[in-house]
Enzyme design. Structure first.
Site, PDB file in Angstrom:
ATOM      1  N   CYS A  53      42.654 -68.402 -12.668  1.00 35.08           N
ATOM      2  CA  CYS A  53      43.231 -68.267 -14.009  1.00 35.08           C
ATOM      3  C   CYS A  53      44.740 -68.111 -13.934  1.00 35.08           C
ATOM      4  O   CYS A  53      45.483 -68.682 -14.726  1.00 35.08           O
ATOM      5  CB  CYS A  53      42.640 -67.042 -14.714  1.00 35.08           C
ATOM      6  SG  CYS A  53      40.842 -66.962 -14.647  1.00 35.08           S
TER       7      CYS A  53
HETATM    8  C1  BEZ Z   1      39.407 -66.694 -10.484  1.00 36.78           C
HETATM    9  O1  BEZ Z   1      39.878 -67.098 -11.542  1.00 36.78           O
HETATM   10  O2  BEZ Z   1      39.852 -67.079  -9.421  1.00 36.78           O
HETATM   11  C2  BEZ Z   1      38.287 -65.720 -10.487  1.00 36.78           C
HETATM   12  C3  BEZ Z   1      37.558 -65.543 -11.633  1.00 36.78           C
HETATM   13  C4  BEZ Z   1      36.521 -64.637 -11.643  1.00 36.78           C
HETATM   14  C5  BEZ Z   1      36.245 -63.921 -10.518  1.00 36.78           C
HETATM   15  C6  BEZ Z   1      36.971 -64.098  -9.379  1.00 36.78           C
HETATM   16  C7  BEZ Z   1      38.009 -64.996  -9.357  1.00 36.78           C
END
Ligand code: BEZ
Length: 183
Positions: free
Chosen positions: A56
């Protein structure tokens, strides 16, 4: 698939800076409703599992921020990023990302996400309940296009990220525009 459906009416509890407050930390609560964000606008909403998480923070949010003007040229009035995180976390993430274009929406208690049918357990990561990753084009509170990552499930071991990328959504909007132009 929820195309054509109206999004849920909820109240989001945001924190805004207010210089009239005589305090070294001049912020106050401001309640914002679904109508405040979504009425009479055509917007991109993308929703993700958590502020500050790697995919994200490194790809999805910064790329939406960079591509904002391209979305504006395709009749998108605003880009919203929602997460089941509280207003303090979302404001800190916005500052860290130096956002000027994308508006973060805190869905701290998960009410909007639950009513969208997108709330999942992420107890495998100690996250509690969070949003499955999805995006949508929402026109005056009605879902016009829907981009849900594959494999909707609780405690998912991976974190699919493809259809809700800004590049994929831009491509889809451009293709629709070209098709509409052919008639
Ligand atoms: C990520 O966006 O990399 C992520 C999302 C949820 C859990 C762990 C990582």
């Amino acid at each position: 698939m929820i195309i054509g459906k109206k999004i849920p009416d909820v109240t989001f509890h945001t924190r805004v800076r207010d210089e009239s407050i005589d305090d070294p930390n001049p912020f106050r609560w401001q309640d914002m409703t679904t109508d405040d964000y979504f009425s009479n606008k055509r917007v991109v909403l993308f929703s993700l599992p958590g502020a500050f998480t790697p995919t994200c923070s490194t790809f999805q949010l910064p790329n939406f921020e960079k591509l904002y003007s391209e979305f504006r040229q395709l009749q998108i009035d605003a880009i919203y990023c929602l997460s089941v995180n509280d207003a303090f976390v979302m404001n800190a993430w916005s500052r860290e990302q130096k956002l000027k274009n994308v508006i973060l929406i805190p869905d701290g208690s998960g009410e909007f996400t639950r009513k969208m049918g997108m709330l999942v357990y992420k107890d495998n990561l100690g996250f509690g309940m969070r949003s499955w990753r999805y995006a949508a084009i929402i026109n005056d509170k009605i879902v016009e296009k829907w981009f849900e990552e594959e494999g909707f499930s609780d405690n998912c071991n991976n974190d699919p990220y493809f259809v809700s990328s800004p590049q994929n959504i831009l491509k889809n909007l451009q293709e629709t525009k070209e098709k509409d132009g052919m008639h």
